[in-house]
Design a protein around this motif. Structure first.
Motif: not given
Length: 131
Positions: A54-55, A88-93, A103-105, A111-115
């Protein structure tokens, strides 16, 4: 005049064999939608994505996307722009647990992630029917 009609019927059983994915597709098709003007409601459902960037720098967003795709080429990535930031968002969970595992992987690279809870695309169905 008295008219008599009779009908003859055969009795038996019918066995229907179908792929279980058909029931999933039917359930998605007739699921209630949120919002009246949503045209993609039959092709998506609520789920989760992991936001890895996010930036305001566009090139950094594309670098983050490329870095992720090098590690996970089979997982979809999405870049959105809402002034003044790129996301930038990843996946379709489908579940939050799946997103948390991802996120753990990714902790070592991002280092800075959000669900994020949002509409996701359905998973790709394996249509390969070769024996």
């Amino acid at each position: 005049m008295l008219l008599s009609l009779s009908s003859f019927a055969q009795r038996g059983t019918v066995e229907i064999i179908k792929d279980p994915r058909i029931d999933t597709l039917i359930a998605r098709r007739f699921a209630p939608t949120r919002g009246a003007g949503n045209t993609n409601s039959t092709y998506s459902s609520l789920g989760y994505r992991v936001q890895i960037y996010n930036g305001s720098n566009r090139s950094d967003a594309y670098i983050a996307q490329a870095k992720f795709q090098d590690q996970y080429p089979n997982i979809r990535t999405y870049i959105t722009y809402r002034e003044p930031n790129f996301k930038v968002r990843v996946g379709d969970f489908r579940t939050r647990l799946e997103a948390t595992k991802m996120m753990q992987e990714l902790r070592q690279w991002f280092p800075l992630m959000f669900i994020i809870s949002e509409k996701i695309n359905p998973p790709k169905l394996d249509t390969d029917t070769q024996p």
